[in-house]
Design a protein around this motif. Structure first.
Motif, mmCIF file in Angstrom:
data_model
loop_
_atom_site.group_PDB
_atom_site.id
_atom_site.type_symbol
_atom_site.label_atom_id
_atom_site.label_comp_id
_atom_site.label_asym_id
_atom_site.label_seq_id
_atom_site.Cartn_x
_atom_site.Cartn_y
_atom_site.Cartn_z
ATOM 1 N N ARG A 93 37.507 50.539 11.747
ATOM 2 C CA ARG A 93 37.337 49.155 12.172
ATOM 3 C C ARG A 93 38.543 48.683 12.995
ATOM 4 O O ARG A 93 39.670 49.097 12.755
ATOM 5 C CB ARG A 93 37.208 48.256 10.960
ATOM 6 C CG ARG A 93 36.036 48.595 10.090
ATOM 7 C CD ARG A 93 36.067 47.817 8.826
ATOM 8 N NE ARG A 93 35.323 46.585 9.032
ATOM 9 C CZ ARG A 93 34.973 45.778 8.048
ATOM 10 N NH1 ARG A 93 35.323 46.045 6.812
ATOM 11 N NH2 ARG A 93 34.284 44.701 8.290
ATOM 12 N N LYS A 94 38.274 47.786 13.922
ATOM 13 C CA LYS A 94 39.323 47.181 14.739
ATOM 14 C C LYS A 94 39.878 45.963 14.005
ATOM 15 O O LYS A 94 39.136 45.192 13.401
ATOM 16 C CB LYS A 94 38.736 46.749 16.079
ATOM 17 C CG LYS A 94 39.776 46.189 17.035
ATOM 18 C CD LYS A 94 39.190 45.540 18.274
ATOM 19 C CE LYS A 94 38.309 46.434 19.067
ATOM 20 N NZ LYS A 94 37.895 45.814 20.352
ATOM 21 N N LEU A 95 41.217 45.781 14.069
ATOM 22 C CA LEU A 95 41.877 44.618 13.479
ATOM 23 C C LEU A 95 42.456 43.766 14.607
ATOM 24 O O LEU A 95 43.242 44.265 15.414
ATOM 25 C CB LEU A 95 42.980 45.046 12.509
ATOM 26 C CG LEU A 95 43.717 43.914 11.798
ATOM 27 C CD1 LEU A 95 42.759 43.077 10.936
ATOM 28 C CD2 LEU A 95 44.849 44.470 10.944
ATOM 29 N N GLU A 153 35.319 34.039 16.145
ATOM 30 C CA GLU A 153 35.012 34.138 14.720
ATOM 31 C C GLU A 153 33.658 34.799 14.489
ATOM 32 O O GLU A 153 33.498 35.602 13.573
ATOM 33 C CB GLU A 153 35.044 32.753 14.067
ATOM 34 C CG GLU A 153 36.426 32.156 13.959
ATOM 35 C CD GLU A 153 37.341 32.918 13.027
ATOM 36 O OE1 GLU A 153 36.866 33.456 12.012
ATOM 37 O OE2 GLU A 153 38.542 32.971 13.311
ATOM 38 N N LYS A 154 32.667 34.467 15.308
ATOM 39 C CA LYS A 154 31.324 35.022 15.128
ATOM 40 C C LYS A 154 31.286 36.522 15.422
ATOM 41 O O LYS A 154 30.419 37.230 14.900
ATOM 42 C CB LYS A 154 30.327 34.272 16.008
ATOM 43 C CG LYS A 154 30.036 32.874 15.477
ATOM 44 C CD LYS A 154 29.297 31.986 16.441
ATOM 45 C CE LYS A 154 28.037 32.552 16.983
ATOM 46 N NZ LYS A 154 27.316 31.594 17.855
ATOM 47 N N THR A 175 37.199 38.329 7.764
ATOM 48 C CA THR A 175 38.434 37.637 8.114
ATOM 49 C C THR A 175 39.445 37.805 6.988
ATOM 50 O O THR A 175 39.114 37.614 5.814
ATOM 51 C CB THR A 175 38.181 36.139 8.368
ATOM 52 O OG1 THR A 175 37.239 36.002 9.431
ATOM 53 C CG2 THR A 175 39.459 35.420 8.766
ATOM 54 N N LEU A 176 40.677 38.160 7.360
ATOM 55 C CA LEU A 176 41.774 38.335 6.416
ATOM 56 C C LEU A 176 42.725 37.154 6.566
ATOM 57 O O LEU A 176 43.155 36.841 7.674
ATOM 58 C CB LEU A 176 42.516 39.639 6.698
ATOM 59 C CG LEU A 176 41.662 40.893 6.908
ATOM 60 C CD1 LEU A 176 42.550 42.089 7.203
ATOM 61 C CD2 LEU A 176 40.778 41.150 5.707
ATOM 62 N N GLY A 184 32.157 46.178 11.417
ATOM 63 C CA GLY A 184 32.619 45.673 12.698
ATOM 64 C C GLY A 184 34.056 45.199 12.633
ATOM 65 O O GLY A 184 34.751 45.407 11.631
ATOM 66 N N PRO A 185 34.503 44.530 13.689
ATOM 67 C CA PRO A 185 35.892 44.082 13.773
ATOM 68 C C PRO A 185 36.274 43.127 12.638
ATOM 69 O O PRO A 185 35.437 42.401 12.113
ATOM 70 C CB PRO A 185 35.955 43.351 15.111
ATOM 71 C CG PRO A 185 34.761 43.773 15.871
ATOM 72 C CD PRO A 185 33.727 44.171 14.863
ATOM 73 N N MET A 186 37.558 43.161 12.315
ATOM 74 C CA MET A 186 38.145 42.241 11.346
ATOM 75 C C MET A 186 39.173 41.399 12.082
ATOM 76 O O MET A 186 39.868 41.901 12.963
ATOM 77 C CB MET A 186 38.871 42.997 10.229
ATOM 78 C CG MET A 186 38.023 43.966 9.462
ATOM 79 S SD MET A 186 38.944 44.779 8.115
ATOM 80 C CE MET A 186 40.265 45.612 8.977
ATOM 81 N N THR A 187 39.281 40.122 11.703
ATOM 82 C CA THR A 187 40.346 39.281 12.235
ATOM 83 C C THR A 187 41.347 39.016 11.125
ATOM 84 O O THR A 187 41.000 39.031 9.940
ATOM 85 C CB THR A 187 39.797 37.949 12.786
ATOM 86 O OG1 THR A 187 39.062 37.277 11.761
ATOM 87 C CG2 THR A 187 38.907 38.185 13.994
#
Length: 188
Positions: A2-4, A41-42, A47-48, A120-123
């Motif tokens: 996953r991408k951060l 965000e979507k 989200t971390l 999917g990606p994480m923020t």
């Protein structure tokens, strides 16, 4: 893997908060910038949060669409925020709500585990938490929304690092009010 992604608003001199944790230097975002952050965000699957940012977000967004003057984009952000899976890293909080789970242990180990998983990606948000991930080389992308203001001190966006991190510029966009959003990827 996953991408951060680490993204936040910051003053031109590099601070996400002025002294006293004051984030009001940015003022309310333009509708265009708010839409940008909503899309950001979507696009995330998880989200971390560090404790301070969690407390800020969870004090407003659970009922964000009920606030006076809330428009359709803000109402959508509030719904998305409540529904989004979240992980909150804190050694002082006792509980979290709104589709979040609390992690008290080693943040870098947990972020590494999450990155290795499917999805999917994480923020990531919050200077202390993102700083730990930055020093561990876990951040893949930076989204920097720079406001044309100097606050002179406070909480820096970028953590003190042990070595250089080279980046590639992916995109730059200008928004009303002179806000410039730049997106960079980490060179690997």
């Amino acid at each position: 893997m996953r991408k951060l992604i680490y993204g936040m608003n910051l003053a031109l001199d590099g601070y996400i908060a002025a002294p006293g944790d004051d984030i009001n230097f940015s003022g309310p975002p333009s509708p265009e910038l708010f839409e940008f952050w909503l899309d950001y965000e979507k696009a995330s699957d998880l989200t971390l949060y560090g404790r301070k940012l969690w407390e800020t977000m969870s004090s407003y967004w659970p009922t964000g669409e009920q606030q006076p003057g809330t428009g359709p984009a803000e109402a959508e952000f509030a719904r998305n925020w409540r529904d989004m899976p979240k992980v909150v890293f804190s050694s002082t909080l006792d509980e979290v709500g709104w589709n979040a789970r609390l992690v008290r242990g080693d943040a870098v180990a947990e972020i590494t585990r999450l990155k290795a998983g499917d999805g999917g990606p994480m923020t990531i948000g919050g200077a202390t938490l993102a700083g730990a991930a930055m020093r561990a080389g876990l951040i893949d992308e930076y989204v920097v929304a720079t406001y044309p203001v100097l606050v002179g001190g406070g909480t820096p966006f970028f953590s003190r690092l042990d070595s250089w991190v080279n980046l590639n510029l992916l995109e730059t966009r200008t928004f009303p009010g002179g806000v410039v959003v730049s997106t960079y990827e980490t060179k690997r």
